[in-house]
Scaffold this active site. Structure first.
Site, PDB file in Angstrom:
ATOM      1  N   ASP A 283       0.827  -1.194   0.000  1.00 43.93           N
ATOM      2  CA  ASP A 283       0.000   0.000   0.000  1.00 43.93           C
ATOM      3  C   ASP A 283       0.873   1.261   0.000  1.00 43.93           C
ATOM      4  OD1 ASP A 283      -2.642   1.279   0.377  1.00 43.93           O
ATOM      5  OD2 ASP A 283      -1.764   1.931   2.278  1.00 43.93           O
ATOM      6  N   GLU A 325       1.265  -0.358  -5.071  1.00 41.07           N
ATOM      7  CA  GLU A 325       0.095   0.493  -5.312  1.00 41.07           C
ATOM      8  C   GLU A 325       0.538   1.940  -5.434  1.00 41.07           C
ATOM      9  OE1 GLU A 325      -3.387   3.056  -3.889  1.00 41.07           O
ATOM     10  OE2 GLU A 325      -1.733   2.484  -2.578  1.00 41.07           O
TER      11      GLU A 325
HETATM   12  C1  GLC Z   1      -3.941   3.567  -0.276  1.00 42.97           C
HETATM   13  C2  GLC Z   1      -5.306   2.945  -0.118  1.00 42.97           C
HETATM   14  C3  GLC Z   1      -6.252   3.974   0.384  1.00 42.97           C
HETATM   15  C4  GLC Z   1      -5.745   4.509   1.688  1.00 42.97           C
HETATM   16  C5  GLC Z   1      -4.308   4.989   1.570  1.00 42.97           C
HETATM   17  C6  GLC Z   1      -3.708   5.195   2.914  1.00 42.97           C
HETATM   18  O1  GLC Z   1      -3.934   4.551  -1.225  1.00 42.97           O
HETATM   19  O2  GLC Z   1      -5.731   2.387  -1.330  1.00 42.97           O
HETATM   20  O3  GLC Z   1      -7.540   3.457   0.517  1.00 42.97           O
HETATM   21  O4  GLC Z   1      -6.552   5.568   2.107  1.00 42.97           O
HETATM   22  O5  GLC Z   1      -3.492   4.058   0.929  1.00 42.97           O
HETATM   23  O6  GLC Z   1      -3.368   3.972   3.516  1.00 42.97           O
HETATM   24  C1  GLC Z   2      -3.470   9.248  -2.623  1.00 44.81           C
HETATM   25  C2  GLC Z   2      -2.535   8.165  -2.938  1.00 44.81           C
HETATM   26  C3  GLC Z   2      -3.197   7.011  -3.574  1.00 44.81           C
HETATM   27  C4  GLC Z   2      -4.483   6.651  -2.857  1.00 44.81           C
HETATM   28  C5  GLC Z   2      -5.331   7.845  -2.527  1.00 44.81           C
HETATM   29  C6  GLC Z   2      -6.420   7.454  -1.590  1.00 44.81           C
HETATM   30  O1  GLC Z   2      -3.879   9.845  -3.779  1.00 44.81           O
HETATM   31  O2  GLC Z   2      -1.552   8.617  -3.847  1.00 44.81           O
HETATM   32  O3  GLC Z   2      -2.321   5.959  -3.509  1.00 44.81           O
HETATM   33  O4  GLC Z   2      -5.219   5.820  -3.684  1.00 44.81           O
HETATM   34  O5  GLC Z   2      -4.566   8.788  -1.903  1.00 44.81           O
HETATM   35  O6  GLC Z   2      -7.597   8.097  -1.919  1.00 44.81           O
END
Ligand code: GLC
Ligand code: GLC
Length: 649
Positions: A283, A325
């Site tokens: 993540d 991700e």
């Molecule tokens: C990633 C997840 C998102 C979350 C963030 C912080 O982007 O997909 O849902 O809010 O990380 O952990």
């Molecule tokens: C930010 C992060 C992404 C995540 C999002 C959560 O944009 O870059 O990874 O999906 O926050 O909404």
């Protein structure tokens, strides 16, 4: 480079762990020695200067070895099978679904009984949204973890997870879970100790006595949740310090300049490996390294850390692939596959977030040019790595492609993004979409988009109006979006509910632990009575489910859909039609998709380039054969229609 001192050091550690170097553990030993130099070099790049670097390195090697020793034989066998198969995750045989266990079926114990549902749909890969312990009232959907090894009571127990894995094995299904690497919950025991004033644990986070350094950092950092969680630091009254919190105020960023943090988190990574995880979703990897004066995203050392994790996983649990991700700008996403000597040795997967957002761009504008302008970058993905392709996930849709790509298509980038925001939030007069803006930042005009696949495609509005024609259009759009992404190359990841046409769920507004975050509108609670309708011909649920099922079945039949860097975009003879050619051995496949609300005509000339000159094509979707005509003849595509054409002669 061969490093005899390192060889000696590792031999000593392995001997202590009773590793049978020449006998039964030989394959492990070979992997260790093949990767040791990389592991040490990457580690040194980050920790050379740290006073406890030497000790932590030993712990790292010990940790890898212990996890290998604890790895069940069945998993080692699977590792071997995967190794023999080569790039096991590039094939057209894997299709996934991402789901919240509680919202899908209550708890983990109920999930084995649902495996037939996935099988029936054509899904053999499950991404369980975070299931490890996370405080209910400050959870970010499980992305604020207070115990990385305890399944949250809401979902069940670790035994339930092990049991699920067993059932999934019987069906040869793949499993993905998250490691939330960037931060912990403010209720994790490390954070609790830090609050108590324990300096050792305060060093697990970025903690400061005054605003001086935080203010300096803020000058160049962005805000991720500007509405609900502005700023990047939070005051901790228990210990009178500021702590870095890039996401929500209850998500404390881990300090990876401290090798103890790395060693502990790697141990968690490997703990998941030994639960039988096939793909580990890391993540928010873009954020794991911080440096004052930068935006603290995508920094070179974040890549070093990921490479280090990858090399360690290759030694202890070689069958586990890694998904990074990184939802960032297109050119930055590509770097997560590794560069230079580490090309294809960092993350095995990344989300094709650029293409996902561009599909939504095409759907709103009916124009494929911005999407095409991004392809020169997207196609640079190295061989041996793959995309997760998707239309929706649990997060918002960020329009994170480059302004340049928009300009190349002849649009003004500010106006274009504004149009998309208005279109999907339903503000634009002719828009059928019922989404909402997420994390609007009035300071720079940025906003992302929330809303379910069905609602953004206009189904919610059409159903409310009981309008047969617009219901049909919405369904066509849903299937167009899915088809375009299923055949693109990469592992398709459906989002639960989308297979049965779930529209937005507004119940989150009544829950104070969720109401500040409208991403919950597209995270439905599954109503299994409604899902029963997938069996009833003529219902919206049946139409969407059976069509999705058919698309996945077609994909599984066509080896040419595997991701071997075998995609070429067709020339845009018709700007409304996105078309790609996929080739593999003697198979060739054309996917053509009409993103406009009018019938489209595509000249046969488009099919006669790139060294292919087909005479006869079979469309697996419409189940019709086509004889190709001259350049002045056309293939006809219905509004929002598509063809999945295999060359048969
Ligand atoms: C990633 C997840 C998102 C979350 C963030 C912080 O982007 O997909 O849902 O809010 O990380 O952990
Ligand atoms: C930010 C992060 C992404 C995540 C999002 C959560 O944009 O870059 O990874 O999906 O926050 O909404």
């Amino acid at each position: 480079m061969y490093n005899p001192a390192l060889h000696q050091q590792i031999n000593t550690i392995l001997r202590k762990q009773k590793i049978d170097i020449a006998g039964k553990d030989n394959a492990f030993y070979v992997r260790m020695m093949a990767n040791a130099d990389h592991i040490q070099t990457l580690y040194t790049e980050i920790y050379a200067e740290h006073p406890r670097a030497g000790k932590a390195f030993e712990q790292l090697i010990e940790g890898i070895t212990k996890v290998y020793l604890a790895r069940p034989q069945s998993m080692r066998d699977k590792d071997e099978q995967k190794e023999r198969k080569g790039y096991w995750y590039l094939g057209n045989d894997i299709a996934g679904m991402s789901l919240y266990v509680d919202r899908f079926c209550g708890n983990l114990a109920n999930l084995p009984a649902k495996l037939d549902y996935f099988e029936n749909l054509g899904v053999n890969f499950l991404h369980l949204m975070p299931i490890f312990e996370s405080p209910a009232e400050a959870s970010d959907g499980g992305y604020a973890v207070s115990n990385f090894r305890k399944v949250d009571e809401r979902f069940g127990t670790l035994d339930d997870l092990v049991n699920l894995r067993k059932h999934m094995d019987e069906k040869a299904m793949y499993l993905m879970v998250d490691i939330v690497l960037n931060h912990t919950s403010n209720q994790h025991q490390w954070a609790e100790r830090a609050k108590e004033g324990n300096a050792e644990y305060q060093d697990y986070f970025y903690m400061f006595d005054s605003r001086e350094i935080p203010d300096e950092f803020e000058r160049s950092m962005f805000e991720i949740f500007p509405e609900s969680s502005p700023g990047n630091f939070t005051w901790v009254p228990e210990c009178n310090k500021w702590v870095m919190t890039v996401f929500h105020h209850y998500q404390w960023d881990l300090n990876y300049t401290n090798p103890a943090v790395f060693v502990a988190m790697l141990d968690n990574v490997l703990f998941y490996a030994n639960l039988g995880v096939d793909v580990l979703r890391i993540d928010a990897p873009a954020f794991i390294w911080k440096q004052m004066g930068t935006n603290c995203q995508n920094l070179p050392k974040a890549h070093t850390l990921l490479r280090l994790i990858k090399q360690c996983v290759m030694v202890a649990a070689p069958g586990m692939a890694i998904l990074g991700e990184a939802i960032v700008a297109p050119k930055d996403i590509l770097k997560y596959f590794g560069t230079g000597a580490y090309t294809a040795r960092e993350c095995d997967f990344a989300y094709n977030a650029t293409q996902m957002a561009l599909q939504w761009d095409m759907l709103a504008t009916g124009d494929t040019r911005v999407m095409l302008a991004a392809q020169y970058l997207i196609l640079q993905k190295p061989f041996g790595t793959s995309w997760i392709t998707y239309t929706r996930c649990h997060d918002d849709i960020g329009l994170a492609y480059d302004d340049d790509m928009i300009r190349q298509a002849g649009y003004n980038s500010y106006d274009h993004r504004k149009f998309l925001q208005d279109y999907y939030s339903g503000k634009y007069p002719d828009s059928p979409a019922t989404g909402a803006l997420f994390s609007s930042n009035p300071k720079n005009g940025d906003a992302r988009i929330s809303g379910s696949l069905a609602s953004l495609c206009g189904l919610e509005k059409a159903l409310a109006e009981k309008n047969k024609k617009t219901i049909d259009t919405a369904i066509s759009k849903i299937l167009l979006m899915q088809a375009h992404s299923f055949f693109l190359g990469g592992v398709p990841m459906l989002f639960y509910g989308d297979e049965a046409g779930y529209t937005n769920d507004y119940s989150f507004l009544d829950d104070p632990a969720k109401s500040y975050d409208n991403r919950w509108m597209h995270r439905p609670v599954i109503d299994w009575k409604k899902n029963e309708r997938i069996h009833k011909k003529g219902t919206v649920e049946h139409r969407i489910f059976s069509a999705t099922q058919k698309l996945l079945a077609i994909r599984k039949k066509l080896a040419v859909i595997a991701d071997y860097k075998n995609l070429t975009w067709l020339n845009p003879y018709n700007i409304h039609v996105a078309g790609y050619l996929r080739t593999f051995e003697d198979q060739a496949f054309f996917g053509v998709y009409n993103f406009s609300n009018k019938t489209a005509y595509l000249t046969w000339a488009a099919f006669k380039e790139h060294g292919i000159n087909p005479e006869k094509l079979y469309c697996h979707w419409t189940e019709k054969e086509f004889i190709t005509g001259g350049n002045a003849d056309f293939l006809v595509l219905e509004p929002y229609g598509f063809h999945l054409l295999e060359v048969i002669a």
